[in-house]
Design a protein around this motif. Sequence first.
Motif, mmCIF file in Angstrom:
data_model
loop_
_atom_site.group_PDB
_atom_site.id
_atom_site.type_symbol
_atom_site.label_atom_id
_atom_site.label_comp_id
_atom_site.label_asym_id
_atom_site.label_seq_id
_atom_site.Cartn_x
_atom_site.Cartn_y
_atom_site.Cartn_z
ATOM 1 N N LYS A 345 25.869 -48.212 -23.168
ATOM 2 C CA LYS A 345 25.557 -48.070 -24.608
ATOM 3 C C LYS A 345 24.765 -49.265 -25.131
ATOM 4 O O LYS A 345 23.888 -49.116 -25.978
ATOM 5 C CB LYS A 345 26.858 -47.923 -25.406
ATOM 6 C CG LYS A 345 27.629 -46.647 -25.111
ATOM 7 C CD LYS A 345 28.765 -46.446 -26.094
ATOM 8 C CE LYS A 345 29.890 -47.441 -25.883
ATOM 9 N NZ LYS A 345 30.678 -47.140 -24.672
ATOM 10 N N ILE A 711 28.996 -48.381 -32.912
ATOM 11 C CA ILE A 711 28.345 -47.323 -32.150
ATOM 12 C C ILE A 711 27.469 -46.467 -33.057
ATOM 13 O O ILE A 711 26.351 -46.097 -32.722
ATOM 14 C CB ILE A 711 29.403 -46.461 -31.432
ATOM 15 C CG1 ILE A 711 30.100 -47.300 -30.339
ATOM 16 C CG2 ILE A 711 28.786 -45.212 -30.827
ATOM 17 C CD1 ILE A 711 31.273 -46.602 -29.689
ATOM 18 N N GLN A 715 23.425 -45.774 -32.835
ATOM 19 C CA GLN A 715 22.841 -44.435 -32.771
ATOM 20 C C GLN A 715 21.903 -44.161 -33.951
ATOM 21 O O GLN A 715 20.952 -43.431 -33.832
ATOM 22 C CB GLN A 715 23.966 -43.385 -32.745
ATOM 23 C CG GLN A 715 24.784 -43.451 -31.465
ATOM 24 C CD GLN A 715 26.011 -42.572 -31.514
ATOM 25 O OE1 GLN A 715 26.436 -42.158 -32.587
ATOM 26 N NE2 GLN A 715 26.607 -42.294 -30.357
#
Length: 715
Positions: A345, A711, A715
């Motif tokens: 990630k 996160i 994104q």
Amino acid sequence: MGLIGQVMVTDSGSLLPLGFWSAVAVWVERPHVVNKRLCGSRLEASGRLSWTTLEETTAASKGPLPGAEPERRDGVGLVLGQWGEVQAPGTPLGPPLDLDPSWRNLFRDFVTNDEEALHFLRGCRAEKQPDLGPEPEVILRTLIPKPSTLCPLPAPKKEIVVKDVFNGAITFLPLEGEQHLKVKKSNVYQIQLRHNKDEEWCISMFVFCPERWDSDGVIYPKSSWLGKELLSKLAKWSVENKKNEFKSTLSLISLMKYSQIYQELKEKYKEMVKVWPEVTDPEKFVYEDVAIATYLLVLWEEERVKTGVTEKQSFIDLGCGNGLLVHILSNEGHPGRGIDVRRRKIWNMYGPQTQLEESAIRPNDTYLFPEVDWLIGNHSDELTPWIPVIAARSSYSCRFFVLPCCFFDFTGKYSRRQSKKTQYREYLDFIKEVGFTCGFHVEEDCLRIPSTKRVCLIGKSRTYPATEEALVDKQRTEYIDRRQFTVQIPHSEDSSCSSPGSTVETNHCDHHVSLNCLRDEPPKGQFPENERKESQENGIWINGFQPRDKIEQVRNCASLPRDFIDHIVLKVANLLLNGKQQNPREDPCGGSLKTWNRGGSLSLAEVANQLDRETLQRLKRECGGLQTLLKNNHQVFEVVNGRVYIRDWREEKAAKKNHPEAKRRLSSEAFKTRLCWFFIHHPDGCSLTSESCSYAHGVQELRQSHTLKKIKQIQ
């Protein structure tokens, strides 16, 4: 002279006096092991001095004898020729080093102007015996302090060390001044070893001028620290029968340069800790990669200076993981990229200048890198033994750096063969053997990283000329084939293999291993010659290599169904609560005395006996089994020395007051992001009030996880 500390030690293993000098060597060569405010020390030179000449020089300083010629004072040591042949530590005797003239006569001036200084230097025992023994060793060292935000470029300090083995004393003479150095008399100290009787010994710490001791809190700690902390460490190490299998840290690079660059990079990349999106510990991984990057940057800079090249080295990090090492090295001007079987990630956070590629690396002709200067293997798992091979076959000028962690052979898990070595030491020797077989001079060093696996292996140069490449490559191929035969053993009727065609890991008990593993030839029918030739023609170096799966398997009980986990947690908690152990304790917030049932304790075996066979087998298939599941449920249980307890968060609350700031910050980020198990399930509810409990007392108190926020931002 003042005594500031004394420790009595019992030597039941006949380790003294040699153990004492081994312990003292740590303080001389690696003082940062004890004094955490130091980066280390650098030994500049060493030599010998003569007690007799020293005493004659002291007497002569009071007035020349009738008819005596004046002594020359232009030597390296006390008088010309009396220092002995000065040499760098660990090298053969040779011509004197070109030492700085400003300190050549410091030692002489210190003792000739003060008889007490000479007596202190010799130690109290030497005064009582006419034979002073062999010449003591004199060492010049430089102490390098750690940079800090308050002092980013601290000045190193020099020190003369007089090691008198015969009289059991070692004296430290700090030097001060910039242009004209002199001995800092106020901070001269000595460590002595004395044998009392039988197995009883005494280690003492003396200071030359205790009333004038000048502490700066870094290079010169308080005298009480010397007499307590340092002395207790030396006493402990003196009677420990431990042999260090590894070199001292950062032995191949400049300590001073490392310390400076590490502080700069740590400050530059510290923000990564706050935005780390992975589930791994951000502080460990960020600062570990900063330290590895620092080491490589210093190593490469020194290589450029040595070769006269100005262009920065290129690199490829095989098995780059989170890619942070690639990101740092690229930002510092080194062209390179990272390759890993699985995308992370955090890769999205680095930007286009950090080149990261998702790909499974296999040992074949497709994965050669002739244009690259260095190959890096940082915890590269199954690729670790292949990296020296890939580097050797990429080009004659390609070098490698590996930091081994998990133990892999060319086609699977590494199998132990030496019971006298630790598994880690044996595996490092195996990788060194691979590097040497591939034609590299392999060097070993120890990094300063928060990891138990911190030994790196470096191949910078070759053992053969470029014209012999074909011959050496043939030897590489033969070596890899032999390794494959020794690891894989075919099943036979008299074998202990569990299933036909299975692979058996050899161990240090040779009589448990089939004799096939000791042959130079493969077992009949195992690796047909035509298959080997076909593989080589297709550019494949070996059959049986298996890269990691692209999708990482989670085997820490986290993949089990939530209702299955909840059922076991509740069952174990009820077993413990049946112990009916009331635990009255004062509420840390309200101050009132609250009785709360913490229950009893059970061993892991006792808990397992209360679970059905199917449940245990399901847990056994997960890495760690029952114990892992209980430890994963940290909110409810604590497992100590094989016994299971219900966690009392009142104790945890009191202990958290002493946690460092980083841990307190992580705790605050997780505050009220999960429901409190005790509030829902415990008969007495939670032992803490809603205000003081880190977990939510009801869904109305739940807040979004900080990790989820990061996160979403990515994104």
